[in-house]
Design an enzyme around this catalytic site. Sequence first.
Site, PDB file in Angstrom:
ATOM      1  N   ARG A  48      28.596 124.220   8.572  1.00  0.00           N
ATOM      2  CA  ARG A  48      28.992 125.037   9.712  1.00  0.00           C
ATOM      3  C   ARG A  48      29.579 124.138  10.792  1.00  0.00           C
ATOM      4  O   ARG A  48      28.865 123.492  11.549  1.00  0.00           O
ATOM      5  CB  ARG A  48      27.796 125.821  10.276  1.00  0.00           C
ATOM      6  CG  ARG A  48      28.197 126.835  11.354  1.00  0.00           C
ATOM      7  CD  ARG A  48      27.031 127.691  11.800  1.00  0.00           C
ATOM      8  NE  ARG A  48      26.130 126.977  12.682  1.00  0.00           N
ATOM      9  CZ  ARG A  48      25.046 127.536  13.235  1.00  0.00           C
ATOM     10  NH1 ARG A  48      24.715 128.777  12.956  1.00  0.00           N
ATOM     11  NH2 ARG A  48      24.272 126.829  14.041  1.00  0.00           N
ATOM     12  N   SER A 117      24.944 137.519   8.365  1.00  0.00           N
ATOM     13  CA  SER A 117      24.061 137.460   9.524  1.00  0.00           C
ATOM     14  C   SER A 117      23.738 138.867   9.998  1.00  0.00           C
ATOM     15  O   SER A 117      24.626 139.718  10.089  1.00  0.00           O
ATOM     16  CB  SER A 117      24.729 136.692  10.666  1.00  0.00           C
ATOM     17  OG  SER A 117      24.931 135.339  10.331  1.00  0.00           O
ATOM     18  N   LYS A 146      25.165 127.817  19.003  1.00  0.00           N
ATOM     19  CA  LYS A 146      26.334 128.678  18.831  1.00  0.00           C
ATOM     20  C   LYS A 146      26.729 129.250  20.187  1.00  0.00           C
ATOM     21  O   LYS A 146      25.875 129.669  20.971  1.00  0.00           O
ATOM     22  CB  LYS A 146      26.030 129.828  17.863  1.00  0.00           C
ATOM     23  CG  LYS A 146      25.859 129.413  16.424  1.00  0.00           C
ATOM     24  CD  LYS A 146      25.642 130.631  15.536  1.00  0.00           C
ATOM     25  CE  LYS A 146      26.886 131.478  15.432  1.00  0.00           C
ATOM     26  NZ  LYS A 146      26.687 132.655  14.554  1.00  0.00           N
TER      27      LYS A 146
END
Length: 216
Positions: A48, A117, A146
């Site tokens: 990620r 998610s 995030k």
Amino acid sequence: MNGRELVTRLMHEGGLYGLTAEKFSLGRRNADVVRTMLDGGIRIIQYREKTKKMGLKYEECLQLRAMTREAGAAFIVNDDIDLALLTGADGVHVGQEDLPVEAVRALVGEGMAVGLSTHSPEQARAAVSRGADYIGVGPIFATRTKEDVCAPVGFDYLDFVARNIDLPFVAIGGIKEHNIKEVANHGARCMALVTEITAAEDIRGKIAALTNILCP
């Protein structure tokens, strides 16, 4: 065993789910951090990296794909479906605002796991009906890894998924050494930790401490 089967098996077995976060890795390269994760026993790695150039992400994913394959671990790419396909990943993980699960499945085929998610019971039920292989449940606690993260869902949603959703799931968001046991007590078998691992001075030692809490 294809990638979809591997991801599903490992998530059912439970344990730690590692993610890359070079920004929070104390100057260490993703490859070095992931190597230590694998040596420490983590068997699911998600790549990620939101802001890197695609060419660099491609090169990194090729390297991590080779490392995870050698270790018998699953390799999942966040968001980038083309990157997952080009590097032979075992799975791709998407969010609520990315392409829908059905569209992702049409692109990646039946041999790659598709994770989604989720942040509410409605989203979890929709993930089942739309054919997701596993779901992310969170953020359990507040997290700063995030920029577009939603508000913490807390234990109520985790409890709901553990009791009502027949899909493997990974709990994520603000999970640390001091609260991981509580997360497990609410039904999570697989847990994703980002900075608690990547920003640890001693990653191998941190993984051992976390594992000892889960499996004393």
